[in-house]
Design an enzyme around this catalytic site. Structure first.
Site, PDB file in Angstrom:
ATOM      1  N   HIS A  54       0.869  -1.102   0.062  1.00 46.80           N
ATOM      2  CA  HIS A  54      -0.113   0.025   0.113  1.00 46.80           C
ATOM      3  C   HIS A  54       0.811   1.373   0.023  1.00 46.80           C
ATOM      4  CE1 HIS A  54      -4.196   1.930   1.692  1.00 46.80           C
ATOM      5  NE2 HIS A  54      -3.274   2.820   0.804  1.00 46.80           N
ATOM      6  N   HIS A  56       1.402   5.296  -2.081  1.00 41.39           N
ATOM      7  CA  HIS A  56       0.928   6.189  -3.202  1.00 41.39           C
ATOM      8  C   HIS A  56       2.251   6.857  -3.721  1.00 41.39           C
ATOM      9  CE1 HIS A  56      -3.099   5.994  -1.627  1.00 41.39           C
ATOM     10  NE2 HIS A  56      -2.654   5.748  -0.637  1.00 41.39           N
ATOM     11  N   LYS A 138      -8.775  -1.483  -6.581  1.00 37.84           N
ATOM     12  CA  LYS A 138      -9.077  -0.710  -5.407  1.00 37.84           C
ATOM     13  C   LYS A 138     -10.178   0.091  -5.615  1.00 37.84           C
ATOM     14  CE  LYS A 138      -8.013   1.539  -1.507  1.00 37.84           C
ATOM     15  NZ  LYS A 138      -6.671   2.396  -1.117  1.00 37.84           N
ATOM     16  N   HIS A 209      -5.850  -0.459   5.591  1.00 39.35           N
ATOM     17  CA  HIS A 209      -5.583   0.449   6.775  1.00 39.35           C
ATOM     18  C   HIS A 209      -6.760   0.218   7.880  1.00 39.35           C
ATOM     19  CE1 HIS A 209      -8.141   2.819   4.351  1.00 39.35           C
ATOM     20  NE2 HIS A 209      -7.176   3.416   3.625  1.00 39.35           N
ATOM     21  N   ASP A 282       0.508   2.467   3.830  1.00 37.66           N
ATOM     22  CA  ASP A 282      -0.150   3.495   3.345  1.00 37.66           C
ATOM     23  C   ASP A 282       0.735   4.881   3.262  1.00 37.66           C
ATOM     24  OD1 ASP A 282      -2.253   5.089   2.439  1.00 37.66           O
ATOM     25  OD2 ASP A 282      -3.299   5.181   4.131  1.00 37.66           O
ATOM     26  N   HIS A 286       2.589  13.961   1.143  1.00 43.57           N
ATOM     27  CA  HIS A 286       2.220  15.284   0.703  1.00 43.57           C
ATOM     28  C   HIS A 286       3.351  16.306   1.290  1.00 43.57           C
ATOM     29  CE1 HIS A 286      -1.725  14.103   0.069  1.00 43.57           C
ATOM     30  NE2 HIS A 286      -1.836  13.305   1.117  1.00 43.57           N
ATOM     31  N   ALA A 300      -4.764  14.850   3.802  1.00 45.73           N
ATOM     32  CA  ALA A 300      -4.569  13.481   4.552  1.00 45.73           C
ATOM     33  C   ALA A 300      -3.577  12.543   4.104  1.00 45.73           C
ATOM     34  CB  ALA A 300      -5.691  12.843   4.892  1.00 45.73           C
ATOM     35  N   GLY A 301      -2.619  12.170   5.035  1.00 49.04           N
ATOM     36  CA  GLY A 301      -1.825  11.194   4.536  1.00 49.04           C
ATOM     37  C   GLY A 301      -0.372  11.423   5.280  1.00 49.04           C
TER      38      GLY A 301
HETATM   39  O1  DOR Z   1      -4.599   9.375   4.460  1.00 46.44           O
HETATM   40  C1  DOR Z   1      -4.652   8.957   3.706  1.00 46.44           C
HETATM   41  N1  DOR Z   1      -3.975   9.411   2.421  1.00 46.44           N
HETATM   42  N2  DOR Z   1      -5.526   7.940   3.169  1.00 46.44           N
HETATM   43  C2  DOR Z   1      -5.983   7.455   1.907  1.00 46.44           C
HETATM   44  O2  DOR Z   1      -6.780   6.907   1.768  1.00 46.44           O
HETATM   45  C3  DOR Z   1      -5.327   8.393   0.820  1.00 46.44           C
HETATM   46  C4  DOR Z   1      -4.068   8.706   1.065  1.00 46.44           C
HETATM   47  C5  DOR Z   1      -3.469   9.859  -0.032  1.00 46.44           C
HETATM   48  O3  DOR Z   1      -3.513   9.498  -1.137  1.00 46.44           O
HETATM   49  O4  DOR Z   1      -3.066  10.770   0.303  1.00 46.44           O
HETATM   50 ZN    ZN Z   2      -3.925   4.708   0.908  1.00 47.93          ZN
END
Ligand code: DOR
Ligand code: ZN
Length: 407
Positions: A54, A56, A138, A209, A282, A286, A300-301
């Site tokens: 997982h 990104h 997904k 997650h 995950d 950012h 978020a992330g």
């Molecule tokens: O916190 C997250 N960020 N959760 C997600 O499911 C997507 C991810 C993102 O792509 O930034």
């Molecule tokens: Zn994710």
């Protein structure tokens, strides 16, 4: 042929003082092996390369956050040799052309790259065309980065039916979006909703997650009734709680949000008991600028791919989990679930390895971060147990410089 000598190799569930010889595949495991190239790894242990199902990657329009080159460096520096990339890129991985382009871009990295296909209202009825080009699908049920959420319940049924026909694993982001405490409170219900769909259509379901005790318990129950389900939790849910979010704001903002201390403790316990299938990061990079605008406005992330193995090596050193469990949740189970010829040190499997110095101690600093996002939620943590070399399909990297290719 290359031979790793002098180390303790993790084979058949334990560390053994053996050599391992490989080209692209693991060829021989034994004593005093011959090979043109010998890598002396005395005092180290050798594990299968870590598989992170997982991450990104952000390549395409958000490559300022991360791209395949930076993701690859980050992964290798931590001991991760294989990743599965999520499809909520901009634009998303929802067509054969996009997926092809993404795989082509992935070649600049030295890691093994696998790809999830996105499911949208538009491509839903042509998933059979996309299926041969992706490694899994997904589905997003809860609001998060990207625009891939599908909330129509009738469509959910159709999606489960169609994906099941492709025989691919369906990874589902089951947790709703919104107020963090509410998301945590309802995770159990949201996951049960998806478990029922998997039961109805006999889907190969992977829940991403998972954060709470009640949700884990529901999944464990579901397995008893023969639902084909696996799930992952992530390092941030093992190391932080909602209380930390209160203190650190946007730097610990992610979907789903951090849960309670009781949940966190339970996850460690469940990990030790073998109830958790997979630990995946995950990794959701950012930039520092994007995360600096306050909790409400920040995306978020959190990033994580480069520190997953050291975080868990440290936990092994601290006696929190066994090495065997680590290999299970980071290597063996991910490989088994997604059907990869990897995940163990065994003859005939891909030569993906990580050589670890379990005694080396380092503090995570911002300067050392390899991810393009340039920060880590684990900054300041001192960990014992770091990778010193990785091997990806026979090609070794020490520390991050490629060695000669296997001929
Ligand atoms: O916190 C997250 N960020 N959760 C997600 O499911 C997507 C991810 C993102 O792509 O930034
Ligand atoms: Zn994710």
């Amino acid at each position: 042929m290359t031979v790793i000598t002098g180390a303790e190799i993790f084979v058949d569930g334990e560390l053994r003082k053996l050599d391992v010889a490989f080209d692209e595949k693991i060829r021989t495991i034994g004593r005093n092996l011959e090979g043109e190239e010998r890598l002396d790894c005395s005092g180290k242990i050798v594990l299968p390369g870590v598989i992170d199902v997982h991450v990104h990657v952000r390549d395409f329009e958000q490559s300022y956050k991360e791209d395949w080159a930076s993701l690859g460096r980050a992964a290798l520096s931590g001991g991760v040799t294989t990743v599965f990339a999520m499809p909520n890129t901009q634009p998303p991985l929802d067509s054969v052309a996009r997926v092809r382009d993404y795989r082509r871009r992935a070649q600049v990295s030295s890691i093994n790259a696998y790809v999830y296909g996105a499911i949208t209202r538009e491509n839903l009825r042509s998933l059979d065309e996309l299926a041969p080009h992706v490694d899994a699908f997904k589905l997003y049920l809860g609001e998060t980065t990207g625009q891939l959420v599908i909330s129509d319940k009738k469509l959910h049924r159709e999606i489960f039916k169609i994906v099941t026909e492709t025989e691919k694993v369906l990874a589902v982001h089951a947790q709703r979006g919104g107020d963090p405490d509410e998301v945590t409170r309802y995770e159990h219900d949201d996951i049960c909703y998806v478990l029922d769909l998997a039961a109805a259509f006999d889907t190969k379901l992977h829940l991403v997650h998972v954060t709470t005790r009640r949700a884990v318990e529901a999944i464990v129950e579901a397995k008893k009734s023969k639902i084909d389900v696996s799930f992952e939790t992530c390092p941030h849910y093992l190391f932080f709680t909602a209380q930390d979010r209160e203190e650190r704001g946007a730097w610990l903002k992610m979907n789903p949000p951090l849960a309670t201390e009781e949940d966190r403790e339970f996850l460690w316990w469940a990990l030790g008991e073998g109830l958790i299938d997979i630990v995946a990061t995950d990794h959701a990079p950012h930039t520092i600028e994007e995360k600096s605008v306050g909790y409400e406005r920040a995306p978020a992330g959190v990033p994580g791919v480069e520190f997953l193995p050291p975080l868990l090596f440290d936990a092994v050193n601290a006696g929190r989990i066994s090495l065997a469990r680590l290999v299970e949740v980071c290597c063996r189970n991910p490989a088994k679930r997604f059907g990869l010829p990897k995940g163990e040190i065994a003859i005939g499997l891909d030569a993906d390895l990580v050589v670890v110095d379990l005694d080396s101690k380092k503090t995570i600093t911002r300067e050392a971060v390899q991810s393009k996002c340039g920060w880590s939620p684990y900054e300041g943590m001192t960990l014992r147990g770091w990778p010193v070399m990785v091997v990806v399909r026979g090609k070794w990297y020490y520390p991050l410089t490629p060695g000669p290719s296997p001929s």
